[in-house]
Design a protein around this motif. Sequence first.
Motif, PDB file in Angstrom:
ATOM      1  N   ARG A  78      -9.757  -5.324 -32.792  1.00  0.00           N
ATOM      2  CA  ARG A  78      -8.534  -5.458 -32.250  1.00  0.00           C
ATOM      3  C   ARG A  78      -8.128  -6.536 -30.943  1.00  0.00           C
ATOM      4  NH1 ARG A  78      -5.096  -1.600 -28.575  1.00  0.00           N
ATOM      5  NH2 ARG A  78      -6.713  -0.193 -28.363  1.00  0.00           N
ATOM      6  N   ARG A  79      -7.179  -7.248 -31.241  1.00  0.00           N
ATOM      7  CA  ARG A  79      -7.320  -7.837 -29.879  1.00  0.00           C
ATOM      8  C   ARG A  79      -6.374  -7.134 -28.249  1.00  0.00           C
ATOM      9  NH1 ARG A  79     -10.116 -13.053 -29.567  1.00  0.00           N
ATOM     10  NH2 ARG A  79     -10.439 -13.585 -31.652  1.00  0.00           N
ATOM     11  N   THR A  80      -6.167  -7.483 -27.006  1.00  0.00           N
ATOM     12  CA  THR A  80      -5.817  -6.215 -26.400  1.00  0.00           C
ATOM     13  C   THR A  80      -6.063  -7.077 -24.887  1.00  0.00           C
ATOM     14  OG1 THR A  80      -5.644  -4.028 -25.534  1.00  0.00           O
ATOM     15  CG2 THR A  80      -7.629  -4.742 -26.261  1.00  0.00           C
ATOM     16  N   THR A  81      -5.332  -6.263 -24.158  1.00  0.00           N
ATOM     17  CA  THR A  81      -5.897  -6.753 -22.558  1.00  0.00           C
ATOM     18  C   THR A  81      -5.667  -5.673 -21.818  1.00  0.00           C
ATOM     19  OG1 THR A  81      -3.332  -8.549 -23.012  1.00  0.00           O
ATOM     20  CG2 THR A  81      -3.909  -7.818 -20.806  1.00  0.00           C
ATOM     21  N   VAL A  82      -6.456  -5.978 -20.893  1.00  0.00           N
ATOM     22  CA  VAL A  82      -7.222  -5.277 -19.738  1.00  0.00           C
ATOM     23  C   VAL A  82      -6.081  -4.883 -18.848  1.00  0.00           C
ATOM     24  CG1 VAL A  82      -8.993  -4.871 -17.990  1.00  0.00           C
ATOM     25  CG2 VAL A  82      -9.647  -5.794 -19.591  1.00  0.00           C
ATOM     26  N   ILE A  83      -5.616  -3.130 -18.305  1.00  0.00           N
ATOM     27  CA  ILE A  83      -4.821  -2.538 -17.137  1.00  0.00           C
ATOM     28  C   ILE A  83      -5.178  -3.000 -16.389  1.00  0.00           C
ATOM     29  CG2 ILE A  83      -3.192  -0.736 -16.803  1.00  0.00           C
ATOM     30  CD1 ILE A  83      -3.111  -0.239 -20.125  1.00  0.00           C
ATOM     31  N   ALA A  84      -5.842  -1.780 -16.452  1.00  0.00           N
ATOM     32  CA  ALA A  84      -7.062  -1.293 -15.484  1.00  0.00           C
ATOM     33  C   ALA A  84      -8.630  -1.561 -15.511  1.00  0.00           C
ATOM     34  CB  ALA A  84      -6.684  -0.426 -14.158  1.00  0.00           C
ATOM     35  N   GLU A  85      -9.536  -1.686 -14.085  1.00  0.00           N
ATOM     36  CA  GLU A  85     -11.342  -1.353 -14.256  1.00  0.00           C
ATOM     37  C   GLU A  85     -11.288  -0.776 -13.293  1.00  0.00           C
ATOM     38  OE1 GLU A  85     -14.291  -4.355 -14.126  1.00  0.00           O
ATOM     39  OE2 GLU A  85     -13.828  -3.709 -12.242  1.00  0.00           O
ATOM     40  N   LEU A  86     -11.605   0.501 -13.511  1.00  0.00           N
ATOM     41  CA  LEU A  86     -12.117   1.473 -12.290  1.00  0.00           C
ATOM     42  C   LEU A  86     -13.969   1.398 -12.696  1.00  0.00           C
ATOM     43  CD1 LEU A  86      -9.164   4.247 -14.335  1.00  0.00           C
ATOM     44  CD2 LEU A  86      -9.292   2.672 -12.174  1.00  0.00           C
ATOM     45  N   ARG A  87     -14.162   2.000 -11.448  1.00  0.00           N
ATOM     46  CA  ARG A  87     -15.356   1.855 -11.324  1.00  0.00           C
ATOM     47  C   ARG A  87     -16.259   3.605 -10.578  1.00  0.00           C
ATOM     48  NH1 ARG A  87     -17.344  -2.822 -11.892  1.00  0.00           N
ATOM     49  NH2 ARG A  87     -19.337  -2.882 -11.091  1.00  0.00           N
ATOM     50  N   HIS A  88     -17.180   4.139 -11.305  1.00  0.00           N
ATOM     51  CA  HIS A  88     -17.798   5.419 -11.030  1.00  0.00           C
ATOM     52  C   HIS A  88     -19.073   4.923 -10.594  1.00  0.00           C
ATOM     53  CE1 HIS A  88     -13.708   6.178 -13.033  1.00  0.00           C
ATOM     54  NE2 HIS A  88     -13.571   6.262 -13.866  1.00  0.00           N
ATOM     55  N   ASP A  89     -19.282   4.967  -9.416  1.00  0.00           N
ATOM     56  CA  ASP A  89     -20.840   5.096  -8.510  1.00  0.00           C
ATOM     57  C   ASP A  89     -20.449   6.527  -8.269  1.00  0.00           C
ATOM     58  OD1 ASP A  89     -22.903   4.164  -7.351  1.00  0.00           O
ATOM     59  OD2 ASP A  89     -22.040   1.900  -7.328  1.00  0.00           O
ATOM     60  N   GLY A  90     -21.757   6.829  -8.376  1.00  0.00           N
ATOM     61  CA  GLY A  90     -22.649   7.641  -7.652  1.00  0.00           C
ATOM     62  C   GLY A  90     -23.073   8.213  -6.676  1.00  0.00           C
ATOM     63  N   GLY A  91     -23.050   6.779  -5.915  1.00  0.00           N
ATOM     64  CA  GLY A  91     -24.048   6.264  -4.637  1.00  0.00           C
ATOM     65  C   GLY A  91     -25.050   7.136  -4.788  1.00  0.00           C
ATOM     66  N   GLY A  92     -26.007   7.152  -5.034  1.00  0.00           N
ATOM     67  CA  GLY A  92     -27.092   6.941  -5.315  1.00  0.00           C
ATOM     68  C   GLY A  92     -27.165   9.062  -5.901  1.00  0.00           C
ATOM     69  N   LEU A  93     -26.320   9.420  -6.512  1.00  0.00           N
ATOM     70  CA  LEU A  93     -26.053  10.447  -6.836  1.00  0.00           C
ATOM     71  C   LEU A  93     -26.427  10.799  -8.094  1.00  0.00           C
ATOM     72  CD1 LEU A  93     -23.205  12.349  -5.181  1.00  0.00           C
ATOM     73  CD2 LEU A  93     -25.432  12.793  -4.723  1.00  0.00           C
ATOM     74  N   PRO A  94     -27.599  11.678  -9.007  1.00  0.00           N
ATOM     75  CA  PRO A  94     -27.857  11.493 -10.274  1.00  0.00           C
ATOM     76  C   PRO A  94     -26.462  12.115 -10.931  1.00  0.00           C
ATOM     77  CG  PRO A  94     -28.191  14.156  -9.025  1.00  0.00           C
ATOM     78  CD  PRO A  94     -27.977  12.672  -8.198  1.00  0.00           C
ATOM     79  N   THR A  95     -25.888  10.933 -11.387  1.00  0.00           N
ATOM     80  CA  THR A  95     -24.495  10.538 -11.797  1.00  0.00           C
ATOM     81  C   THR A  95     -24.662  10.042 -12.763  1.00  0.00           C
ATOM     82  OG1 THR A  95     -22.749   9.522 -10.427  1.00  0.00           O
ATOM     83  CG2 THR A  95     -23.103  12.324 -10.404  1.00  0.00           C
ATOM     84  N   PRO A  96     -23.913  10.020 -14.281  1.00  0.00           N
ATOM     85  CA  PRO A  96     -23.702   8.360 -15.051  1.00  0.00           C
ATOM     86  C   PRO A  96     -22.972   7.428 -14.919  1.00  0.00           C
ATOM     87  CG  PRO A  96     -22.824  10.109 -15.974  1.00  0.00           C
ATOM     88  CD  PRO A  96     -23.562  10.510 -14.356  1.00  0.00           C
ATOM     89  N   ASP A  97     -23.273   6.878 -13.665  1.00  0.00           N
ATOM     90  CA  ASP A  97     -22.649   5.217 -13.477  1.00  0.00           C
ATOM     91  C   ASP A  97     -22.508   4.475 -13.774  1.00  0.00           C
ATOM     92  OD1 ASP A  97     -23.643   7.098 -10.797  1.00  0.00           O
ATOM     93  OD2 ASP A  97     -25.207   4.726 -10.575  1.00  0.00           O
ATOM     94  N   HIS A  98     -20.720   3.963 -14.332  1.00  0.00           N
ATOM     95  CA  HIS A  98     -20.017   3.334 -15.209  1.00  0.00           C
ATOM     96  C   HIS A  98     -18.700   2.993 -14.348  1.00  0.00           C
ATOM     97  CE1 HIS A  98     -18.591   7.320 -15.414  1.00  0.00           C
ATOM     98  NE2 HIS A  98     -17.405   6.834 -16.125  1.00  0.00           N
TER      99      HIS A  98
END
Length: 104
Positions: A78-98
Motif C-alpha cells: 500500500r502506498r500512502t503519505t506521511v502526516i507527521a514525524e514525531l521524534r522520541h529521544d530520551g536524551g541519554g536515558l535508557p529508553t527505546p529512542d525512536h
Amino acid sequence: MKLPGIWLRHKVTIEPYLGVGPSGPQYGPATTFRAFVEEKTRMVRSPAGDEVVSSATFYARLDVTCPAKSRARLPSGRRTTVIAELRHDGGGLPTPDHVEVQLV
C-alpha cells in the motif's frame, strides 16, 4: 538506547518530500529501512494543528527522516503519505529512542 532490532519486523520505503517545484511536488530518492508497522485507524494532529485520520503508524530508529507529505510504501504494498514525524529521544536515558511516523 536504540530501538531493539528484534522489534523492527517490517520494511518501509520512503520518498522524502522536498517541496514544490515547477512541475508539482518534488521527492528525493526512495530509501528502504526496517520498522515496526501498525495499521490502525486513529485521530492525530497534522503539523498545522488540524485533526486528521491516520490509517497506519510505523516506528523506526532515530536516523530515519520522514518529512510530512513524503510518500511511503508499506510492506503490504500500500502506498500512502506521511502526516507527521514525531521524534522520541530520551536524551541519554535508557529508553527505546525512536521516530513515530503517522500515515494517511
